[in-house]
Design a protein around this motif. Structure first.
Motif, PDB file in Angstrom:
ATOM      1  N   TRP A 134       0.699  -1.164  -0.094  1.00 25.84           N
ATOM      2  CA  TRP A 134       0.156  -0.072  -0.029  1.00 25.84           C
ATOM      3  C   TRP A 134       0.829   1.334   0.058  1.00 25.84           C
ATOM      4  N   ASP A 158      -7.083  -0.121  -2.748  1.00 26.49           N
ATOM      5  CA  ASP A 158      -7.522   1.172  -2.078  1.00 26.49           C
ATOM      6  C   ASP A 158      -8.569   1.671  -2.589  1.00 26.49           C
ATOM      7  N   ILE A 164      -9.179   0.687   2.572  1.00 20.36           N
ATOM      8  CA  ILE A 164      -8.229  -0.430   1.929  1.00 20.36           C
ATOM      9  C   ILE A 164      -8.740  -1.789   2.318  1.00 20.36           C
TER      10      ILE A 164
END
Length: 355
Positions: free
Chosen positions: A61, A106, A116
């Motif tokens: 992420w 996301d 997320i």
């Protein structure tokens, strides 16, 4: 899948008849297409399961507001899911049992908000595959379990996520090569899933990745090679072979798969050539072979017998210019297995790719 290498000078015919005899790693490397070398700039804390094939697959992420605060999610397939910072330190661990591969997305609607979504292939029941869903909090780096979704009959192995105008999907790769496309909905209190399409490869498969730009699903069939499918729920279920596990460009097992997108329709699909500890790149626009690299010992150790890989391009701070490539390390010295972090700029330079 880990292979045992036999280095005995003589193998009897009886031994050959009893089972497969592996070619020594030195021979596999010598026979393979040459690979350039890069070194890792970071690594994660080893997983908690020691003396076992445990670390497996990473996901990334990227924190667009503060790239150095980006997070890594990784599986210990004997125990659960970890969250790491880019410094490699553990930020969270969630006991989820035998979860094998992991992916995240996301901007997903989760229980009335946006967040997320993390999805892992759950093999706690080897007769019935599941998808374990979690929400990752980007501020606290904590995981919250959302629920379990059915993934079909068989043992869960690989997983990857994709989306299009029709919705959000998880592709769960079962150990026998079956691939179920599951439409996900996490907008309510309890997430739901529905198998909308099934595809099939002939033998054991695991690694996969989806390119949302082109609507393409890539899957690695371990002893056969790299394939692509139409990722649309309404698309054809007939695969196209990109590359064979021929002992040259890909040395079986063909394992993790990752996508480095460039522009609207180009970039690279990367596959872990586990049999000779290398990573092979193919051009997305025409499936052509681009090159190979290995992560070798430097200030941080190299990688061997890699299962899962992931790559994301973009700013990850000064330590990882151009992007971040992560590879599971199956032989982390005397320590338990972990994940190695490589700057995409180092791979680009070593392979002489266009800047």
């Amino acid at each position: 899948m880990k292979r045992v290498t036999l280095t005995l000078p003589l193998i009897s015919l009886a031994a050959c008849a009893a089972g497969e005899v592996e070619v020594p790693i030195a021979v596999r490397i010598a026979n393979a297409t040459p690979a350039v070398s890069v070194t890792a700039r970071g690594e994660t804390t080893p997983v908690g399961t020691t003396n076992a094939d445990a670390a497996d697959d990473p996901a990334i992420w990227r924190n667009a507001a503060d790239p150095a605060a980006s997070l890594i999610v990784g599986t210990d397939k004997k125990a659960g899911v970890y969250v790491y910072g880019l410094d490699g330190r553990v930020r969270d661990f969630l006991d989820a049992g035998r979860v094998n591969n992991v992916d995240l997305k996301d901007g997903v609607t989760i229980n009335g908000g946006t967040g997320i979504l993390v999805v892992a292939s759950d093999r706690n029941d080897i007769a019935r595959a599941k998808l374990a869903l979690f929400q990752l909090d980007p501020v606290t780096a904590k995981l919250k379990a959302l629920g379990i979704v059915d993934g079909g009959s068989g043992e869960a192995y690989g997983v990857c996520m994709g989306s299009d105008t029709a919705g959000l999907y998880a592709f769960i790769v079962l150990k026998d090569g079956t691939i179920n496309q599951v439409a996900l909905d996490a907008s309510g209190t309890t997430p739901t899933g529905r198998i909308v399409r099934t595809m099939k490869l002939d033998t054991q498969s695991e690694g996969c990745a989806v390119d949302d730009r082109t609507g393409t699903l890539y899957v690695a069939e371990e002893d056969v090679g790299l394939w692509r499918f139409d990722a649309r729920a309404s698309g054809s279920t007939t695969p196209t072979k990109i590359a064979a596990a021929d002992g040259k460009n890909i040395v079986a097992d063909a394992e993790g798969v990752a996508i480095a997108p460039i522009g609207e329709k180009d970039g690279y699909v990367i596959v872990s050539s586990q049999g000779d500890n290398a990573y092979t790149l193919y051009r997305i626009s025409d499936d052509s072979y681009v090159g190979r690299f290995r992560i070798v010992d430097g200030a941080i150790g190299g990688t061997e017998e890699t299962d899962g890989i992931e790559v994301m391009l973009g700013d990850f701070g000064p330590q990882y210019p151009g992007g971040l490539f992560i590879a599971q390390d199956g032989q982390n010295g005397a320590a338990a297995q972990n994940f190695k972090l490589v700057a995409w700029a180092d791979i680009v330079k070593a392979l002489g790719l266009p800047q």
